[in-house]
Design a protein around this motif. Structure first.
Motif, mmCIF file in Angstrom:
data_model
loop_
_atom_site.group_PDB
_atom_site.id
_atom_site.type_symbol
_atom_site.label_atom_id
_atom_site.label_comp_id
_atom_site.label_asym_id
_atom_site.label_seq_id
_atom_site.Cartn_x
_atom_site.Cartn_y
_atom_site.Cartn_z
ATOM 1 N N ASP A 17 7.106 14.103 27.590
ATOM 2 C CA ASP A 17 7.088 15.597 27.996
ATOM 3 C C ASP A 17 6.448 15.806 29.077
ATOM 4 O O ASP A 17 6.740 16.579 29.852
ATOM 5 C CB ASP A 17 6.835 16.144 26.663
ATOM 6 N N VAL A 21 6.114 23.458 27.478
ATOM 7 C CA VAL A 21 5.431 22.537 27.425
ATOM 8 C C VAL A 21 4.176 22.976 26.606
ATOM 9 O O VAL A 21 3.507 22.096 25.894
ATOM 10 C CB VAL A 21 5.150 21.940 29.079
ATOM 11 N N GLU A 50 15.199 22.468 25.904
ATOM 12 C CA GLU A 50 15.899 21.169 25.497
ATOM 13 C C GLU A 50 17.321 21.171 25.752
ATOM 14 O O GLU A 50 17.824 20.201 26.422
ATOM 15 C CB GLU A 50 15.756 20.964 24.026
ATOM 16 N N LYS A 74 4.874 22.714 23.108
ATOM 17 C CA LYS A 74 4.931 21.237 22.522
ATOM 18 C C LYS A 74 3.405 20.861 22.525
ATOM 19 O O LYS A 74 3.164 20.166 21.470
ATOM 20 C CB LYS A 74 5.599 20.366 23.718
ATOM 21 N N TRP A 87 8.829 15.156 32.477
ATOM 22 C CA TRP A 87 9.302 16.436 32.565
ATOM 23 C C TRP A 87 8.555 17.466 33.202
ATOM 24 O O TRP A 87 8.933 17.993 34.282
ATOM 25 C CB TRP A 87 10.033 16.891 31.061
#
Length: 970
Positions: free
Chosen positions: A726, A692, A809, A695, A730
């Motif tokens: 995201d 995270v 992923e 990202k 998640w």
């Protein structure tokens, strides 16, 4: 005082209420703290707070509010303004970022067009302010000559007073009184949208300094020979008694008539006549020629002869030929009335034809119309047609759809009229403006509008700048009493200067009077970017610091009327383009793509929208468009983005409720030990956290680049996707595996640190779009030293771990596969199932480390999740899933369904499906149906049959699998 999660979870936190019951049952009673600015009391299990920076009572924490309260927006805005955050700050020493606001009319009331430009400009301004640039957004309003005068005249008419009864001075005084009373309405409405303008620099186009700039511009242009007076074709408003600009004329399709009239050929027989079709027969009194195409054999014999204009006592006009005439349109014969048609006027000037004016300024016909003198233009039309019928000069009258030019302000039909006006010669000014784009000094976005800009400037006409009004900038021209106005006039900066010039030439007893006209409102608007900064006083501090401005943002519909003129004036008077970039947005349309109008009843009011959905949701919705393209606005989009606001609020609630209590210094120390700005620090993070954060760092770079390119729609979508898909869906869910398990503070600290780091950066990235909810949430976070509006933009080029992103992923793919299988087999949400994860040792190594996360996200029984490099022994009694290459899972069927009951259910379902399929095939096998039924009906049945066949196959396969499982089990 602090409270446990259990206490807080009894409130309305929807995020926390979705916790995994199995993990939740083993959680420690962790203590939650609030930020240092909160005071909390506990009464009857309720949390009461007074929050806000400096204990001001401005802000409310999401810990005590179910959702963001839209009523807080005005409080937050006033707080920002009171703190001086809208003013440019030079402390960081960067280049200024300056945006001149397109000044809305002082008579205006907020509409979606305003909401669009305010949103986009505020996004630019807030972004660059956070980037550390001294940022100035210059606000102001336009005096709107025609619109304002019309409003006040109507107000006076209600009192039985006419403008001429008051006189110019008293009428102007009444307009200023109206402006002081009502002129601030549009400004307050713009503030409601969150516009972070420096209101201490607010300007009005009739302010003294701006008025001096207007006079200076006129004088300089006249001295260079670029302003002249003459009689030319203009758009005339009979009711307003003034010329109006092209922009102030709106065309509408309306039912009308096409009148076919006989024009007899002089010297010919009764059968020698030309039939002319016209929509405005009353203009025939102004005819000075009749034209046909030179290759039109029907009329070649008449070329060079004379035609008799009907009802004019035998007045003759020449019959000429010109390729301008479209021989295939109408009768192929064109009456030329150069005094009352723009195209005829240009043709007459080319051919040297005389120009006749048949109309008075009030729309009545003058003495040129003979017996029709004094009649209103439309009354004259009716009477003339009736008289033509009586004299046998009519052929027919047929229904015809007209393209009618109407005044944007008054709604009346505009009359093309030759009138004495003041003009600016535009060609030399346009040449410089064209070169500015060619040299790259000026960038137009989207790029496709450069061609339109070039075309308009390359074919530019002289600009009519005079208006026959009393409200506006008086034209700085004076005449000598007793002298012909056309022969002698004086251009000066003041009455005193004009009188001095007159005395130098005509003696001290000379008398002068000023031209009664005012300048076109667009003339002062064209000076806006530099006059608001102090021009023509080039030593003015604002002018030196902020000119040229950075970007001009406006609608593409006024590219020519305002933007191009600002470029020309800026280059002429300052030697520089007034802004480096032009950003053009499109129109706001309804959900069906129609232009909003009161007639269609599809107007969406911004203020009503704000009350129901909040300013942030409206701004975010408007920002999703693409530069230069129209945006279809729908209630569905607004509803969706209101939900986005709520999602953001709930995420903030979750983050706050899972931070250590403020007095727990070791816990805060543990959090602060986590760093995210080096490769080494990132590699130390567990997989979900590394993913995270990586990202997020990718997002920061991507949206910063998009911000710099003015790709605001891309920015909005990228942040939205990251936050929702995201972070919220998640990472927040994955973090619960850290926060609610027994394993010591160190396990939770990493999740707490990452939650806070990612969330505060999301708020920063999103703030320019959704300023209110992001500031409210920011103030709720602990240890806020500055307001979000002036906080530093996230650092770019931070490290990211591509390998960790790929690994997570894979974990996501595995989770989705398991979730899909659960859904396919209708597994109850609360039921935990077993799983065997099969992969290579390398994959197992990182997946198994996150078994708690996998179990939480996939609702697996943590005690019965195994990791292996080969299929389990009961593989033939399990559902086999392939998540990605080299990563598989086996889910025991017995954990998910009662196999025997499922076999019975599917058997019955299969029989029913077969019956339905057989019925469809029977219809398709019937020749009478296929041959006689409509094609679309037959196609529909075929599609249903194909779909039914696919479902049959899937159900048979699933049933066969279950039956084989039962056999193996037995």
């Amino acid at each position: 005082m602090a409270f446990s999660n259990a206490s807080l979870l009894s409130s309305s936190c929807s995020v926390c209420n979705r916790l995994n019951p199995l993990l939740f049952s083993t959680q420690r009673r962790r203590r939650i703290s609030l930020s240092r600015s909160h005071f909390i009391r506990f009464r009857s299990m309720r949390l009461i707070t007074v929050a806000g920076m400096g204990d001001s009572g401005v802000f409310t924490s999401p810990e005590v509010a179910k959702a963001f309260d839209f009523s807080a927006e005005e409080r937050i805005y006033k707080w920002w303004e009171s703190q001086g955050y809208f003013k440019p700050n030079f402390e960081r020493g960067s280049d200024p970022f300056v945006v001149p606001m397109p000044p809305p009319n002082v008579t205006g009331s907020l509409h979606m067009g305003h909401a669009m430009f305010v949103t986009l400009e505020d996004i630019m301004v807030r972004y660059h302010r956070m980037r550390g640039r001294p940022t100035l957004w210059l606000p102001g309003t336009d005096h709107a000559g025609i619109a304002t005068q019309l409003v006040v005249e109507r107000m006076l008419a209600a009192e039985g007073i006419k403008r001429v009864d008051l006189g110019r001075e008293e009428f102007t005084k009444r307009v200023w009184e109206w402006k002081e009373k009502y002129g601030g309405t549009i400004t307050n409405q713009i503030k409601r949208l969150g516009a972070s303008c420096d209101w201490t620099r607010e300007r009005f186009t009739l302010d003294a300094q701006l008025s001096r700039a207007v006079v200076e511009a006129f004088v300089r242009l006249h001295e260079k020979g670029l302003i002249y007076q003459g009689s030319y074709m203009v758009n005339w408003s009979p009711n307003l008694q003034t010329a109006v600009s092209d922009l102030e004329v709106e065309y509408s399709e309306e039912p009308g008539a096409l009148y076919h009239i006989k024009y007899r050929v002089a010297g010919g027989s009764r059968s020698d006549y030309l039939t002319i079709a016209t929509t405005r027969p009353e203009t025939l009194f102004g005819d000075t020629a009749v034209a046909v195409h030179p290759e039109d054999e029907r009329y070649s014999k008449y070329i060079g002869k004379q035609a008799i204009v009907p009802m004019t006592y035998g007045r003759h006009v020449p019959i000429i030929s010109d390729k301008y005439v479209d021989k295939d349109f109408g009768t192929g014969v064109l009456k030329i009335s150069p005094g009352h048609d723009h195209n005829d006027y240009l043709l007459a000037r080319k051919l040297g034809l005389p120009i006749l004016n048949i109309m008075n300024k009030d729309g009545t016909l003058n003495e040129v119309a003979g017996l029709y003198c004094g009649l209103d233009r439309f009354e004259a039309r009716k009477k003339l047609w009736s008289d033509l019928e009586e004299t046998g000069l009519t052929v027919k009258k047929e229904a015809y759809t007209l393209r009618v030019p109407r005044s944007q302000r008054g709604g009346e039909i505009i009359e093309p009229l030759v009138s004495k006006q003041w003009f600016v010669t535009m060609e030399p000014l346009a040449e410089k403006a064209l070169q500015a784009v060619e040299k790259g000094e000026l960038t137009i976005m989207p790029e496709r509008f450069e061609k339109i800009y070039d075309h308009w400037l390359s074919n530019i006409k002289d600009w009519c700048i005079s208006r026959q009004l009393w409200w506006g900038h008086r034209i700085p021209v004076w005449y000598i009493v007793g002298k012909d106005c056309e022969e002698e006039y004086i251009v000066a900066r003041s009455t005193e200067e004009a009188l001095q010039k007159a005395r130098e030439k005509h003696g001290k007893n000379v008398e002068i009077y000023q031209d009664p006209d005012v300048l076109d409102t667009w003339f002062s608007s064209a000076l806006w970017p530099f006059s608001t900064l102090g021009w023509p006083d080039v030593s003015a501090e604002d002018f030196k610091n902020f000119y040229p401005t950075s970007v001009l943002e406006t609608g593409h519909d006024i590219l020519f009327f305002w933007v191009a003129r600002m470029v020309m004036m800026g280059l002429e008077f300052t030697g520089k383009v007034p802004f480096s970039n032009i950003y053009l947005h499109g129109l706001i349309r309804d959900s069906q793509g129609r232009k909003m109008s009161k007639t269609l009843g599809n107007v969406i009011d911004p203020l009503d929208t704000i009350k129901e959905y909040g300013t942030d949701a409206l701004r975010f919705t408007l920002s999703l468009g693409t530069a230069g393209q129209d945006l279809n606005l729908s209630i569905e989009r607004l509803t969706s983005n209101k939900a986005f606001t709520n999602k953001l609020w709930n995420a903030g609630k979750f983050v706050l409720q899972n931070l250590p209590r403020q007095s727990d210094l070791p816990a805060w120390k543990a959090m602060q030990d986590f760093k995210f700005d080096t490769e080494e620090s990132l590699l130390k993070l567990p997989l979900p956290e590394c993913w995270v954060v990586s990202k997020l760092h990718m997002l920061i770079d991507a949206v910063t680049m998009s911000y710099d390119k003015f790709f605001f729609g891309d920015v909005a979508r990228e942040i939205y996707d990251f936050f929702w898909a995201d972070f919220a869906d998640w990472y927040i869910e994955a973090s619960k595996a850290r926060l609610y398990q027994s394993g010591g503070d160190s396990v939770a600290s990493v999740a707490q640190a990452v939650l806070l780091y990612v969330f505060e950066n999301i708020l920063k990235l999103l703030h320019p779009f959704m300023p209110f909810v992001t500031e409210e949430l920011w103030q709720s976070l602990p240890n806020r030293e500055t307001a979000l509006i002036v906080s530093a933009w996230p650092q770019t080029s931070l490290p990211r771990q591509a390998e960790s992103v790929k690994k997570f992923e894979n974990l996501q793919a595995l989770t989705r596969a398991i979730r899909n299988a659960r859904a396919e087999y209708s597994v109850e949400p609360a039921r935990r199932i077993s799983a065997s994860i099969v992969a290579s040792s390398e994959v197992i190594q990182y997946i198994s480390k996150e078994r708690e996360v996998l179990a939480l996200l996939s609702r697996l029984d943590l005690q019965n999740v195994s990791f292996t490099d080969s299929p389990p022994g009961d593989a033939n009694q399990s559902v086999h899933l392939v998540a990605s290459e080299g990563l598989e899972a086996y889910l025991p069927l017995a954990d998910m369904v009662d196999i025997s009951a499922e076999v019975q259910r599917l058997t019955k379902r299969l029989a029913k499906m077969q019956t339905e399929y057989d019925g469809l095939m029977a219809r398709l096998n019937s020749p009478s149906f296929v041959e006689k039924a409509p094609e679309d009906i037959v196609r529909g049945v075929r599609e249903k049959a194909a779909e039914a066949e696919e479902k049959l196959t899937l159900t048979r396969n699933r049933l066969a699998f279950l039956q084989s499982t039962v056999l193996v089990s037995n």
